[in-house]
Motif scaffolding. Structure first.
Motif, PDB file in Angstrom:
ATOM      1  N   GLY A  58      39.598  45.101  34.955  1.00 61.31           N
ATOM      2  CA  GLY A  58      40.791  45.219  34.117  1.00 61.31           C
ATOM      3  C   GLY A  58      41.358  46.614  34.047  1.00 61.31           C
ATOM      4  N   PRO A  79      40.435  49.222  30.634  1.00 58.49           N
ATOM      5  CA  PRO A  79      40.729  47.932  30.004  1.00 58.49           C
ATOM      6  C   PRO A  79      40.477  48.010  28.504  1.00 58.49           C
ATOM      7  CG  PRO A  79      38.609  47.852  31.088  1.00 58.49           C
ATOM      8  CD  PRO A  79      39.218  49.184  31.437  1.00 58.49           C
ATOM      9  N   THR A  83      37.215  43.706  27.163  1.00 56.69           N
ATOM     10  CA  THR A  83      37.130  43.226  28.542  1.00 56.69           C
ATOM     11  C   THR A  83      36.269  44.119  29.434  1.00 56.69           C
ATOM     12  OG1 THR A  83      39.137  44.399  29.188  1.00 56.69           O
ATOM     13  CG2 THR A  83      39.393  42.116  28.406  1.00 56.69           C
TER      14      THR A  83
END
Length: 86
Positions: A58, A79, A83
């Motif tokens: 991410g 991220p 995540t």
């Protein structure tokens, strides 16, 4: 940066960026630099200024400065905390 992002040079070791940002990125097979990871994500070509790539965890990588031969500066946006891979 205020949003948790960092401006990094393309020649920095990916593991050093990971440690500094607390991200859990894997090292690409072809190299260990931010530049090598971007070339991998771009399908083997040098990314152009303005291109944005998403890593497997991410993390967002935005190319801020590049030459025809390499990426010089990147904004790395980690991220959201929920995540981040453990």
């Amino acid at each position: 940066e205020d949003d948790g992002s960092a401006l990094v040079r393309g020649d920095l070791a990916l593991r050093d960026v990971n440690r500094a940002l607390g991200t859990a990125r894997e090292t690409p097979e072809e190299g260990t630099t931010v530049n090598a990871r971007l070339v991998e994500l771009a399908g083997g070509r040098i990314p152009q200024v303005g291109e944005v790539f998403a890593g497997g965890d991410g993390t967002r990588l935005e190319v801020l400065e590049a030459s025809p031969r390499r990426v010089r500066q990147v904004r790395v946006v980690p991220p959201p905390p929920e995540t981040v891979a453990e």
